[in-house]
Structures are given as structure tokens and as C-alpha cells.
Design an enzyme around this catalytic site. Structure first.
Site, mmCIF file in Angstrom:
data_model
loop_
_atom_site.group_PDB
_atom_site.id
_atom_site.type_symbol
_atom_site.label_atom_id
_atom_site.label_comp_id
_atom_site.label_asym_id
_atom_site.label_seq_id
_atom_site.Cartn_x
_atom_site.Cartn_y
_atom_site.Cartn_z
ATOM 1 N N THR A 228 0.670 -1.177 -0.204
ATOM 2 C CA THR A 228 -0.303 0.006 0.213
ATOM 3 C C THR A 228 0.896 1.514 -0.004
ATOM 4 O O THR A 228 1.818 1.242 0.897
ATOM 5 C CB THR A 228 -0.655 0.131 1.259
ATOM 6 O OG1 THR A 228 -1.899 -1.243 1.153
ATOM 7 C CG2 THR A 228 -1.857 1.471 1.167
ATOM 8 N N LYS B 199 -6.746 0.863 -3.278
ATOM 9 C CA LYS B 199 -6.148 0.004 -2.034
ATOM 10 C C LYS B 199 -6.345 1.261 -0.497
ATOM 11 O O LYS B 199 -6.920 1.626 -0.114
ATOM 12 C CB LYS B 199 -5.769 0.029 -1.723
ATOM 13 C CG LYS B 199 -4.603 -0.674 -0.799
ATOM 14 C CD LYS B 199 -5.596 -2.017 0.134
ATOM 15 C CE LYS B 199 -5.427 -1.808 1.019
ATOM 16 N NZ LYS B 199 -3.990 -2.104 1.261
ATOM 17 N N LYS C 34 -1.151 6.680 8.189
ATOM 18 C CA LYS C 34 -0.160 6.549 7.227
ATOM 19 C C LYS C 34 -0.897 6.672 5.624
ATOM 20 O O LYS C 34 -1.345 7.355 5.205
ATOM 21 C CB LYS C 34 1.076 5.797 7.023
ATOM 22 C CG LYS C 34 1.903 5.224 6.162
ATOM 23 C CD LYS C 34 1.846 4.598 4.974
ATOM 24 C CE LYS C 34 1.437 3.518 5.140
ATOM 25 N NZ LYS C 34 1.137 2.416 3.817
#
Length: 292
Positions: A95, A171, A239
Site C-alpha cells: 500500500t 486501496k 499513514k
């Protein structure tokens, strides 16, 4: 098939296990020593550097923590990029930011190296069961070339476009929805308790009436019955939310809910919850904010 696998952390290890279980030959590498041991016991070969993992590989999979790790492993000394050849397909399961995905696409194209993005949805226990959901983007022929490998750890595959960045963008959007769902569940549980309603009863009734979603039920269970082993952490959720907001800003979009959730994550980190399970930590913040 011979596969180089870079990144054997909480998610990468069970994914690699699934590949070995269906008969693929793996060369594995991880930044932290010792993390590859369970795979070596199953017959994987240890690679000394990211570049070594590529030697003779038909496919190289990267499953690394963040942009920094990917840049270091792919572009750094003894990195993957200089070792890749036009006969090796690079599948990026990490990711990462949309910006880095675009950079990787340009660099692979410049060198004539096949590249697709295939980030996955699911926690480590889902990876162990081979039931991740994989979102893929890239040229059609490369997607089909990768499909038998992805099927080893996936219960489903969504092809979302021909540009790798589209899979990485999706994602991030999906993880944003997870954060939003957890936040709403947490506040709903705070509300339910204040009304004398057992949160377990609340989620069973509401989920049955409105969503019929195993995802709502699953995350509610994690929140109300914290697991022994942490899945994704608050740090990881923060994040991914930052990367989503950066991608939105670069495209001229503003997401007010994402901005609000960023404040919640920051408060969670200040409260010492950075390494808590993502769902558990967000619920704790809902409880703290709800009784403030």
C-alpha cells in the site's frame, strides 16, 4: 513458477506461505533479520539482498511497509530495480502513495520492465486463510500473467484499470472507508452504552437490519474483543490516511471527513496508541472523546 518475495512481515509472510503451499519456488528477503525463518523452514531460499531475490525469477512481489521502505528496497544500493530484467514481472502488493506508484510506472516503462499493482485488502489472519481481496491494475496481458499467482492468496480479484496507480488509489480509498466505518462504529458503541444498550446487541440488530455485512460484524468483534495479536496499527492507518489526503489534494479534491479522521489519528498517537490495533485504538479514542 519461480518467485522473488520482498517483505515478509505480518502480511507478507502468510501470503508467501500460500504461494509455497501451491507449489511455487520462492526466494525471500526482508529488511529485518529473522523474519524469513518460518518460510525457509518450508523450503524457501534466503536472498542476501533485494537484487538476489530477482535472480532467475519469473515474478517478483514486493510487500513492503511504506513509501520509504519501497524506495530504499527498489532504488537503493543492491536494490531491485537495477536487477530486474524485461523477462521478470514486478507485482507491487504494498500500500503506497499514488505519487510513488506513478514513479514506479515511469521507471519500469523506461527500462522496458513489466509492472502491475496488486495491493490487497485483509488482515493477517485473512491472508493465512488465502482469502484476501486483491485489486489489480496494469496492462491486460500482465494482469492475466499474474492472476494464477494472486489467486493463491485471494478469495477474489478486482481488475480496476490499466494504470497501476489506479489500484493503489483504490486501496487508499478502501482503507479510508475502513477508518470511517470503525470511527462510526466506535461512536455508535459509546452512544449505545450511554443508553444502556449492550454494544454486542446494538451491532447485531443494526447490522442485521441495515448492512448484512460480515465486515461490520468482523471489525465490531475486534473492537469489542481485542485480539491477542495486533493486525494493522494506528500508525499504519494514519499513514494510509495521509497518502489518501495527499492524492486527493494533488487531484484538486477535498475530503472533509478524511481531514477530521486525521485529527483523530493524531490524537491517538499523542495518547500513546500508535502501536495499538487500528480498530481497537480508534475505539479507545471514541470512548475517550465520548466521555470528555
Amino acid at each position: 513458477m519461480r518467485i522473488g518475495f520482498l517483505g515478509t512481515g505480518a502480511m507478507g509472510t502468510p501470503m508467501a506461505h500460500r504461494l509455497i503451499a501451491v507449489g511455487h519456488e520462492l526466494a525471500v528477503w526482508n529488511r529485518s533479520e529473522g523474519k524469513t525463518e518460518p518460510l525457509l523452514r518450508e523450503g524457501a531460499i534466503a536472498a542476501g539482498t533485494p537484487a538476489e531475490a530477482e535472480l532467475g525469477a519469473d515474478v517478483v512481489i514486493t510487500m513492503l511497509f511504506d513509501d520509504h521502505a519501497n524506495e530504499e528496497v527498489i532504488f537503493g544500493q543492491n536494490g531491485l530495480m537495477d536487477a530486474l530484467t524485461p523477462s521478470t514481472l514486478h507485482v507491487a502488493c504494498s500500500t503506497i502513495s499514488v505519487a510513488l506508484s506513478e514513479r514506479l510506472t515511469r521507471e519500469h516503462a523506461r527500462r522496458g520492465i513489466p509492472f502491475i499493482a496488486a495491493p490487497v485488502f485483509g488482515r493477517p489472519n485473512v491472508a493465512e486463510a488465502g482469502k484476501l481481496w486483491t485489486v489489480v491494475a496494469g496492462p491486460d496481458d500482465l494482469v492475466e500473467r499474474a492472476r494464477p499467482i494472486l489467486e493463491a492468496f485471494s478469495r477474489g480479484i478486482s481488475v480496476v484499470g490499466k494504470e497501476p496507480k489506479q489500484a493503489h488509489a483504490l486501496k487508499l480509498g478502501g482503507n479510508f472507508l475502513i477508518s470511517a466505518m470503525i470511527h462510526s462504529l466506535g461512536e455508535s458503541f459509546v452512544y449505545a452504552k450511554a443508553q444502556g444498550i449492550d454494544p454486542e446487541v446494538f451491532i447485531e440488530a443494526v447490522n442485521s437490519a441495515l448492512f448484512q455485512s460480515p465486515f461490520y460484524a468482523g471489525y465490531a468483534h475486534v473492537m469489542l474483543h481485542p485480539p491477542e495479536h495486533v493486525g494493522a496499527t494506528i500508525n499504519l492507518g494514519a499513514k494510509d490516511l495521509r497518502l489518501l489526503r495527499e492524492a486527493a489534494a494533488s487531484a484538486g479534491a477535498r475530503l472533509s471527513l478524511a481531514d477530521s479522521l486525521a485529527e483523530v489519528f493524531e490524537q491517538a498517537k499523542q495518547a500513546g496508541l500508535a502501536e495499538e490495533d487500528w480498530a481497537v485504538g480508534q475505539y479507545k479514542m471514541a470512548q475517550r472523546r465520548g466521555t470528555a
